[in-house]
Design a protein around this motif. Structure first.
Motif, mmCIF file in Angstrom:
data_model
loop_
_atom_site.group_PDB
_atom_site.id
_atom_site.type_symbol
_atom_site.label_atom_id
_atom_site.label_comp_id
_atom_site.label_asym_id
_atom_site.label_seq_id
_atom_site.Cartn_x
_atom_site.Cartn_y
_atom_site.Cartn_z
ATOM 1 N N THR A 1 0.839 -1.201 0.000
ATOM 2 C CA THR A 1 0.000 0.000 0.000
ATOM 3 C C THR A 1 0.872 1.249 0.000
ATOM 4 O O THR A 1 1.941 1.270 0.602
ATOM 5 C CB THR A 1 -0.932 0.064 1.226
ATOM 6 O OG1 THR A 1 -0.159 0.448 2.381
ATOM 7 C CG2 THR A 1 -1.597 -1.275 1.500
ATOM 8 N N GLY A 2 0.428 2.275 -0.685
ATOM 9 C CA GLY A 2 1.151 3.548 -0.683
ATOM 10 C C GLY A 2 0.962 4.263 -2.014
ATOM 11 O O GLY A 2 1.240 3.696 -3.064
ATOM 12 N N GLU B 1 2.631 6.538 -3.145
ATOM 13 C CA GLU B 1 3.907 6.920 -3.755
ATOM 14 C C GLU B 1 4.506 5.776 -4.575
ATOM 15 O O GLU B 1 5.555 5.924 -5.185
ATOM 16 C CB GLU B 1 4.906 7.333 -2.657
ATOM 17 C CG GLU B 1 5.504 6.215 -1.799
ATOM 18 C CD GLU B 1 4.608 5.730 -0.652
ATOM 19 O OE1 GLU B 1 3.368 5.680 -0.837
ATOM 20 O OE2 GLU B 1 5.158 5.377 0.405
ATOM 21 N N ASP C 1 -3.360 4.832 -1.178
ATOM 22 C CA ASP C 1 -3.803 5.167 0.176
ATOM 23 C C ASP C 1 -5.209 5.739 0.108
ATOM 24 O O ASP C 1 -5.416 6.961 0.061
ATOM 25 C CB ASP C 1 -2.841 6.177 0.821
ATOM 26 C CG ASP C 1 -1.484 5.565 1.083
ATOM 27 O OD1 ASP C 1 -1.432 4.394 1.515
ATOM 28 O OD2 ASP C 1 -0.470 6.249 0.858
ATOM 29 N N GLY D 1 1.354 1.866 5.619
ATOM 30 C CA GLY D 1 0.066 2.322 6.133
ATOM 31 C C GLY D 1 -0.317 1.867 7.525
ATOM 32 O O GLY D 1 -1.479 1.946 7.902
ATOM 33 N N ASP E 1 -2.411 6.692 6.689
ATOM 34 C CA ASP E 1 -2.133 5.325 7.141
ATOM 35 C C ASP E 1 -3.460 4.691 7.541
ATOM 36 O O ASP E 1 -3.956 4.894 8.639
ATOM 37 C CB ASP E 1 -1.152 5.334 8.331
ATOM 38 C CG ASP E 1 0.254 5.710 7.886
ATOM 39 O OD1 ASP E 1 0.600 5.422 6.722
ATOM 40 O OD2 ASP E 1 0.994 6.282 8.693
HETATM 41 MG MG MG Z 1 2.415 4.780 3.374
#
Ligand code: MG
Ligand code: AMP
Length: 419
Positions: free
Chosen positions: A190-191, A193, A233, A257, A264
């Protein structure tokens, strides 16, 4: 918005919470050829003796030991060769006084014989040979049942299947092996970025390295891995993805997260699916935010997004849990003591795990950090086969100190042949 308060628990306590969960060990059968790396789900009992008959451990001659009495250099005794058998054959000839059967390694000792003379211990001519020493009853004979007798438990339930285990199973004719099922694992990075491995870099973005690493760690157990697409996210879609992963796999490993940042979302996801959070703060560096939850018999591992923390979380929590689900008796990492080879003077408010290279030298084990070692580091993981474990509340470890080391890789190879 106030930041959620979390209470750290010791790593040992965190691991024990993971291991206390009620998981079902499911039995199945796999083909012998596919059984490497599984855990035996039943004791394996010897159904016959090994060896199954008295056999010759050498190429030579089977004789009656009584006929060799009194043999010496001055008084060589002669034997007449009356039969010739290789491994797999049985001689039905009656062996009389001073007679012998030429016999090869692995062949069954003829009924009347009780000793084997090796070729090297004879002087041969066409159909006879002589010996220069007496032989004892059962000299050079591998005895029926000397390794294992019928009814012995030769392999135990809970044992990992290694190549030697496979040899034993093959010996007893197991084409199918009773094992515990391996869990299937969903891996979700997850993320917002994150980019896929094949993507071009963009400002502010990084490639997802945790996903492929966790997949590889799971595959080193031979687990079946469902690698999910990168998850942004975003709370709603994240809940959906985690639900889907739970329905399709036995356990779910997420990375990123789990902290207390604005995006998060893992803590909220656990709430949304009613998971029981076993802990969300462990007294460890890196990866103090590592979270493990349990829902309807399934684990959810919330590993930190920082690569070194992510790796550490898998070693500390996922590996023992996988072993437990696989019905293994031995679930925990191997720990050794090693001599630290360079200073490490950073303070350790929590138990610190340092990616490291351990070496077993003839004088004992040594260990060094395997490179730049912040929680976000990735290269040091690649050069590590171990983690140094420094207790919380300490500082100032110097070269020469003895430290605890957790081994993370079982295939260790040297650049030089040390035989
Ligand atoms: Mg993150
Ligand atoms: P997080 O745990 O989401 O707060 O992320 C912690 C740090 O790890 C951030 O610097 C992230 O950019 C980085 N990170 C998160 N996920 C990954 C990943 N899958 N691969 C590499 N780095 C990551």
């Amino acid at each position: 918005m106030s930041v959620e308060k979390r209470t750290p628990i010791p790593v040992k306590e965190a691991i024990s919470r993971v291991m206390k969960q009620n998981v079902e060990v499911r039995k199945t059968q796999v083909k012998l050829d596919d059984s490497l790396g599984y855990v035996l789900a039943e004791d394996i009992v010897a159904t016959y003796d090994i060896p199954r008959f008295n056999k010759s451990p050498y190429d030579g001659f089977a004789i009656r030991s009584e006929d060799s009495k009194g043999a010496s250099g001055e008084h060589r005794i002669e034997f007449e060769v009356i039969d010739h058998i290789g491994a797999g054959s049985v001689s039905n000839k009656k062996i009389g006084k001073n007679q012998a059967v030429r016999i090869m390694t692995g062949a069954q000792i003829p009924e009347d014989a009780d000793a084997v003379v090796m070729f090297e211990q004879t002087v041969e001519s066409e159909t006879t040979f002589t010996i220069r020493k007496p032989f004892e009853h059962f000299e050079n004979v591998s005895l029926k049942g000397e390794e294992t007798t019928t009814g012995d438990i030769v392999l135990q339930k809970g044992q990992h299947i290694n190549p030697g285990t496979i040899a034993v199973l093959a010996t007893y004719g197991y084409t199918e092996v009773p094992v515990a099922m391996k869990p299937s694992v969903a891996v979700i990075a997850t993320g917002s970025e994150l980019l896929e491995v094949e993507d071009e870099l963009e400002p502010g973005k990084i490639r997802n390295s945790n996903g492929p690493m966790i997949k590889a760690l799971a595959e080193s157990f031979g687990l079946e891995v469902g690698a999910y697409k990168i998850q942004q996210d975003d709370l709603e879609s994240s809940i959906q993805v985690v639900k889907e992963a739970l329905s399709q796999h036995d356990m779910v490993i997420t990375t990123g997260g789990v902290s207390v940042g604005d995006f998060d979302y893992l803590p909220e996801i656990y709430k949304a699916i009613n998971a029981d959070v076993l802990f969300n703060k462990a007294a460890q560096r890196p990866g103090s935010v590592t979270t493990v939850a349990f829902a309807n018999g399934q684990y959810l591992f919330g590993l930190s997004g920082n690569p070194s923390a992510c790796f550490t979380g898998f070693e500390l929590y996922v590996k023992p849990a996988v072993n437990k689900i696989m019905g293994a008796k031995a679930c925990y990492p191997q720990m050794i003591k090693a001599t630290l080879m360079e200073d490490f003077t950073k303070a350790n408010p929590f138990t610190r795990f340092i990616r490291a290279k351990a070496t077993l030298t003839p004088a004992g084990a040594t260990v060094v950090p395997s490179g730049f070692n912040k929680s976000g580091a990735v290269v040091a993981i690649a050069h590590a086969n171990a983690m140094i474990m420094l207790p919380g509340g300490t500082r100032g470890f110097k070269a020469g100190h003895t430290v605890d080391v957790l081994l993370t890789e079982s295939n260790a190879f040297e650049e030089e042949l040390l035989l």
